[in-house]
Design a protein around this motif. Sequence first.
Motif, mmCIF file in Angstrom:
data_model
loop_
_atom_site.group_PDB
_atom_site.id
_atom_site.type_symbol
_atom_site.label_atom_id
_atom_site.label_comp_id
_atom_site.label_asym_id
_atom_site.label_seq_id
_atom_site.Cartn_x
_atom_site.Cartn_y
_atom_site.Cartn_z
ATOM 1 N N UNK A 174 0.808 -1.228 0.000
ATOM 2 C CA UNK A 174 0.000 0.000 0.000
ATOM 3 C C UNK A 174 0.842 1.279 0.000
ATOM 4 N N UNK A 175 1.821 1.355 -0.886
ATOM 5 C CA UNK A 175 2.632 2.568 -0.984
ATOM 6 C C UNK A 175 1.924 3.670 -1.775
ATOM 7 N N UNK A 176 0.810 3.362 -2.413
ATOM 8 C CA UNK A 176 0.060 4.364 -3.166
ATOM 9 C C UNK A 176 -0.910 5.093 -2.248
ATOM 10 N N UNK A 177 -1.380 6.269 -2.661
ATOM 11 C CA UNK A 177 -2.291 7.046 -1.824
ATOM 12 C C UNK A 177 -3.612 6.296 -1.648
ATOM 13 N N UNK A 178 -4.216 6.444 -0.471
ATOM 14 C CA UNK A 178 -5.404 5.674 -0.130
ATOM 15 C C UNK A 178 -6.576 5.973 -1.057
ATOM 16 N N UNK A 179 -6.728 7.243 -1.481
ATOM 17 C CA UNK A 179 -7.843 7.588 -2.358
ATOM 18 C C UNK A 179 -7.723 6.855 -3.687
#
Length: 386
Positions: free
Chosen positions: A173-178
């Motif tokens: 999950x290194x990407x933005x949560x949105x």
Amino acid sequence: MNTTLKHWKEAATLILAASHKLGADSLSARTPNGRSHMTRKSCFDYDVLLLKRSSTSAFMPNAYVFPGGMVHSSDFSSEWLDIFKSFSNSPNFGLRSVTQPVETRPPLFATDRLKLGSPIPGEVAFRICALRETFEESGVLLCVSKVEEKRLLQSLDGRCTTDGEGPLHYKANDLCSRELNRWRDLVNLNPSNFIKMCRELEVLPNIWALHEWSNWLTPAGRYGVKRFDTAFFICCLQEIPHALQDEKEIVCLEWSTPSDVLQSYRAQELWIAPPQVYELSRMCHVPRLDDLHSFSRQRATEGCEQLLPVVSLKDEHYTALLPGADCPSHLTHIQTAVKHEEDSALHRIVTVDPYTITLQITITPKYNHLLPVLAPTSQYDSKSRL
């Protein structure tokens, strides 16, 4: 995917282990429903992700399971060749080879996928399936960025260590949560969007982080009409990632140690199926994440055994048989084989009731694997017993 199978649907699942700090309050803080069993002191320095299936699920309603699900045709799509084009010259997209002879490999790995119309090897497609299903059900995404992709390519050329030996584990999950939530909704609507997501975000599913662990077949007549031939993989993470159930198939998720899960199961606080009991009991040999990571990574190159629980005709207890090289794959009349065996000689899981299971060990595990720990969970110590 193999549409020729009559009795089983192919599937993949992921045993996701993640590091935590030891302490009385370290477990309960991550428990959505705050059940008391999560506050027990433990010698384990990692948790395992479990998801509670909806009461309306057609398969194992209300059961706590590892994330995973049935393979989709898109997992074998030729579009993955473009996503993994940097690895086109590496066998199985850079996955390490397995020494297990092909004639003894579980059919889901040994099947020639080219003959079924797909250029994607089973070892790759089932990892993609496990990663996609984990993302759909829990929101945890294991992927490789362009920078990490270059490091992986260098490792294949022998210029650096490959996939995290020793204390180094993977992140998620290194990407933005949105952005993650948007894509998760799209993948849930259509699994083919997993390919589109990887292309647009310029990431690769981290198939190299998953290590082959086991292969289970659903027995006849135990959980309804659905039966699955499931590849079990394992992955170790540096830290517990943010996760959120999808509120459709999955209504609750928990991170807990293998010993805590087994104690909660025996206390009838949750229900897990015999394969989960067996695999979590195996993990009780290894309370340290570094050791689990090293063991699973090294052991995976040796292959895995296919496990098929069946019901004994004599006493209707569960019996875990281990079909070998001389047994027909995907046995359709396995009950007949049981009838000619002495029950006391069988390697088996005896189920007195849904919450009372006894493991009777009569075999030596193949492919350098572990047998389940039989001692009460309160007796586990802090030293790995590999």
